[in-house]
Design an enzyme around this catalytic site. Structure first.
Site, short mmCIF file in Angstrom:
data_model
loop_
_atom_site.label_atom_id
_atom_site.label_comp_id
_atom_site.label_asym_id
_atom_site.label_seq_id
_atom_site.Cartn_x
_atom_site.Cartn_y
_atom_site.Cartn_z
N HIS A 120 7.27 -69.49 98.98
CA HIS A 120 6.27 -68.73 98.22
C HIS A 120 7.01 -67.82 97.25
O HIS A 120 8.13 -67.39 97.53
CB HIS A 120 5.48 -67.90 99.24
CG HIS A 120 4.29 -67.17 98.71
ND1 HIS A 120 4.38 -65.97 98.04
CD2 HIS A 120 2.97 -67.46 98.76
CE1 HIS A 120 3.18 -65.56 97.72
NE2 HIS A 120 2.29 -66.44 98.14
N ASP A 196 10.01 -65.75 106.69
CA ASP A 196 8.71 -65.41 106.13
C ASP A 196 7.65 -65.99 107.08
O ASP A 196 7.41 -67.20 107.09
CB ASP A 196 8.60 -66.01 104.72
CG ASP A 196 7.21 -65.87 104.12
OD1 ASP A 196 6.28 -65.44 104.83
OD2 ASP A 196 7.05 -66.22 102.94
N GLN A 199 2.48 -67.36 107.21
CA GLN A 199 1.54 -68.43 107.59
C GLN A 199 1.67 -68.85 109.04
O GLN A 199 0.99 -69.78 109.47
CB GLN A 199 1.75 -69.65 106.68
CG GLN A 199 1.41 -69.41 105.23
CD GLN A 199 -0.01 -68.95 105.03
OE1 GLN A 199 -0.88 -69.13 105.90
NE2 GLN A 199 -0.27 -68.34 103.89
N LYS A 222 -3.73 -62.18 107.03
CA LYS A 222 -3.77 -63.62 107.32
C LYS A 222 -3.92 -63.85 108.82
O LYS A 222 -3.82 -64.96 109.31
CB LYS A 222 -2.50 -64.29 106.81
CG LYS A 222 -2.35 -64.19 105.28
CD LYS A 222 -1.15 -64.95 104.79
CE LYS A 222 -0.73 -64.58 103.39
NZ LYS A 222 -1.46 -65.25 102.33
N CYS A 360 1.14 -69.86 94.31
CA CYS A 360 2.33 -69.00 94.26
C CYS A 360 3.57 -69.76 94.71
O CYS A 360 4.43 -69.21 95.41
CB CYS A 360 2.17 -67.74 95.11
SG CYS A 360 0.84 -66.71 94.56
C1 LIG Z 1 4.28 -68.27 102.88
C2 LIG Z 1 3.81 -66.96 102.30
N1 LIG Z 1 4.69 -65.97 102.12
C3 LIG Z 1 4.32 -64.78 101.63
C4 LIG Z 1 3.03 -64.53 101.26
C5 LIG Z 1 2.69 -63.18 100.67
O1 LIG Z 1 1.90 -62.44 101.54
P1 LIG Z 1 1.20 -61.09 101.03
O2 LIG Z 1 0.49 -61.45 99.77
O3 LIG Z 1 0.26 -60.73 102.13
O4 LIG Z 1 2.27 -60.08 100.85
C6 LIG Z 1 2.08 -65.52 101.43
C7 LIG Z 1 0.67 -65.28 101.01
O5 LIG Z 1 0.04 -66.06 100.35
C8 LIG Z 1 2.47 -66.77 101.96
O6 LIG Z 1 1.60 -67.76 102.11
#
Ligand SMILES: Cc1ncc(COP(=O)(O)O)c(C=O)c1O
Lengths: 402, 149
Positions: A120, A196, A199, A222, A360
């Site tokens: 992401h 990370d 998910q 999430k 993203c």
């Molecule tokens: C794999 C992954 N990493 C990071 C994020 C970023 O999370 P946040 O927008 O809650 O900071 C997301 C959110 O879409 C994600 O799917």
């Protein structure tokens, strides 16, 4: 076995207020159960005060409640100590803290870091602010959407300073074999390892000690919890070494105009009055998930995913992106000659909320050679009827543009 | 609301068979239009001769609305004087954004009126027009990029 009625759905007021809504975008953010909404409302109505500073009992109790929330997070991810749990805004902020407070202080020009093709933007851009492009190595993915083990091993030979990987891909749904990857990296590199977990945490039990990662990041929103709150888990020794990312009140021991000294983690990273109400929501969503249990959540999500996969077989010119054998209930797809944006608009007319776009993850789109995809993602409140309606609507899309 | 208001038959047809889907070569003006949100991405190229659009084309990829918009835009503007082109551009942007837009002299372009009811899709319809505007107004540098968000 597909259950017709999903009682969990009744816990989520959004579905009472929008009976027609088919919500299949839980990967972007999850809807909130009454338990979370009520916990936050109750705290603000009955117990609200600042934390850490107040000498009065209302503040003392609010402080205790935040501590209880921190301990709940500790148990939820099996951290060694609640001191390893830093409250942040979310995954994005957590990764930014590691980039600025850790990597920035240890990286030299000859060092590299290792990411993957399925990250992401939140796990790409913060690193780019610290290191130059040629210092970023990227692990390939296979055509089925898994991390390429051979490439991972090869890139470990550079002895990267830091490795940061997603636990579950928000586009492909792939569940990476994080434990094995970390074990390999530990044996062959001195890298600091960041996961990370955005998910992962809503769909599977996470044990940071068992994984042996150095940092683990996630967002409450999430996880059926509120926005504005998330967690940076870090091994205590590392957090203790790091300099804070933001400074101000609540994170100092002594302040004079000549010099200030910082407190210990986690307070060191929590400058300013925190999102107290959201911390209550985070605690409540962890309790909520624990009550249902990941076993039950997975039964629901996987049976619906199986139904979905079976039903989309009948669709013409339908391409699935990500066909790992280890997947979360996330389905990214393309339909030949129909742009994802057009798919999204038609689905919306049928009250079906799916995500279309690059999610993203522009480098991954490039790897898949598509400008964008459409994505269906399943949460614990979805039903068999949701899936059927979704597939019926997809048929309509195909017919419409025929 | 009926989908057919957004995806008028004419739009569907131009999406399938876009007109002037080409690069004009040689061209006097061009610009790259990009919509980062959904990945719509086109290059509009124009050859202006004696204040008239001698040839105009667009190339790239994107959704049905953006592609049909490029097709109908180029079809409408070919052979027209620059004044007309810029005036039509303003009228078109009004058509897809303003509730009380007057749509006189827009000809076939009125099929995009329905887009107004789909706020997230307005930028799809507007993208090639923004690129056109950029190409004609920023004459000094060729190959600019504009983005709509
Ligand atoms: C794999 C992954 N990493 C990071 C994020 C970023 O999370 P946040 O927008 O809650 O900071 C997301 C959110 O879409 C994600 O799917």
């Amino acid at each position: 076995m597909i259950q017709k009625k999903n009682n969990i759905r009744d816990d989520f007021p959004i579905f009472k207020n929008h009976p027609e809504l088919v919500y299949l975008d839980s990967t972007a953010t999850t809807q909130k159960p009454k338990a979370v909404i009520n916990a936050m409302t109750a705290f603000v109505s009955d117990d609200y005060a600042t934390i850490n500073r107040g000498i009065y009992s209302l503040s003392y109790h609010a402080t205790q409640k935040c501590l209880a929330a921190r301990k709940a997070v500790q148990n939820f991810i099996n951290a060694k100590s609640e001191k390893e749990v830093v409250f942040v805004k979310g995954t994005t902020e957590a990764i930014n803290i590691i980039a600025n407070s850790y990597l920035n202080h240890v990286i030299t020009d000859s060092d590299s870091i290792l990411l993957s093709d399925m990250e992401h933007h939140a796990n790409i851009v913060p690193w780019q602010q610290i290191v130059s492009p040629n210092q970023i190595k990227v692990c390939n993915i296979t055509n089925s959407g898994e991390l390429d083990w051979d490439d991972f091993k090869k890139k470990c030979q550079n002895n990267p300073k830091l490795i940061s990987l997603t636990h579950v891909s928000n586009v492909l749904g792939t569940i990476n074999p994080i434990k094995e990857l970390i074990a390999y990296a530990r044996e062959h590199t001195d890298a600091i390892i960041v996961i990370d977990g955005a998910q992962a945490v809503g769909h599977m039990a996470v044990d940071v000690q068992d994984l042996d990662c150095d940092f683990y990041c996630f967002s409450a929103h999430k996880l059926y919890g509120p926005t504005g709150i998330g967690v940076l888990y870090g091994k205590y020794e590392l957090l203790d070494e790091m300099t804070p990312y933001q400074t101000g009140g609540d994170m100092i021991e002594l302040v004079s105009f000549e010099q200030s000294t910082f407190t210990k983690p986690p307070a060191k990273f929590e400058a300013g009055t925190p999102a107290i109400m959201e911390i209550m929501g985070l605690h409540a969503c962890i309790n909520y998930i624990s009550t249902i249990g990941f076993k039950h959540i997975q039964e629901i999500e996987y049976s619906l995913y199986e139904q979905l996969i079976n039903e989309v077989q009948s669709l013409k010119d339908f391409t699935i992106h990500g066909e790992s054998n280890h997947k979360a209930a996330i389905l990214s797809f393309s339909i030949k000659d129909i742009h994802p944006h057009d798919i999204g608009t038609i689905m919306d007319q049928e009250h079906i909320a799916i995500r279309v776009g690059h999610h993203c993850a522009q480098p991954l789109m490039k790897r898949l050679a598509v400008p964008a995809t459409a994505r269906i993602s399943i949460g614990c409140y979805n039903t068999s009827e949701d899936i059927s309606k979704c597939v019926t609507a997809l048929k309509k899309v195909v017919d419409f543009f025929k | 609301m009926s989908l057919n208001k957004l995806y008028e038959q004419m739009i569907l047809e131009h999406n399938k068979n876009p007109r002037n889907f080409k690069k004009v070569d040689p061209c006097t003006h061009s610009s790259h239009g990009h919509n980062p949100l959904c990945g719509d991405d086109y290059v509009v190229s124009i050859r202006v001769k004696d204040g008239i659009i001698d040839d105009i084309g667009f190339e790239g990829m994107g959704c049905a609305i953006s592609k049909a918009s490029g097709s109908l835009m180029t079809e409408t503007l070919i052979g027209k004087p620059i004044d007309f082109v810029l005036d039509t551009k303003d009228k078109f942007i009004n058509l897809v954004t303003e509730d009380d837009a007057v749509n006189e002299n827009l000809g076939k372009l009125v099929v995009f009126e329905g887009v107004k009811k789909y706020p997230v899709r307005v930028k799809c319809a507007a993208l090639v027009w923004r690129a056109l505007e950029d190409a004609l107004i920023n004459t000094s540098s060729n190959n600019n990029t504009v983005t709509t968000e």
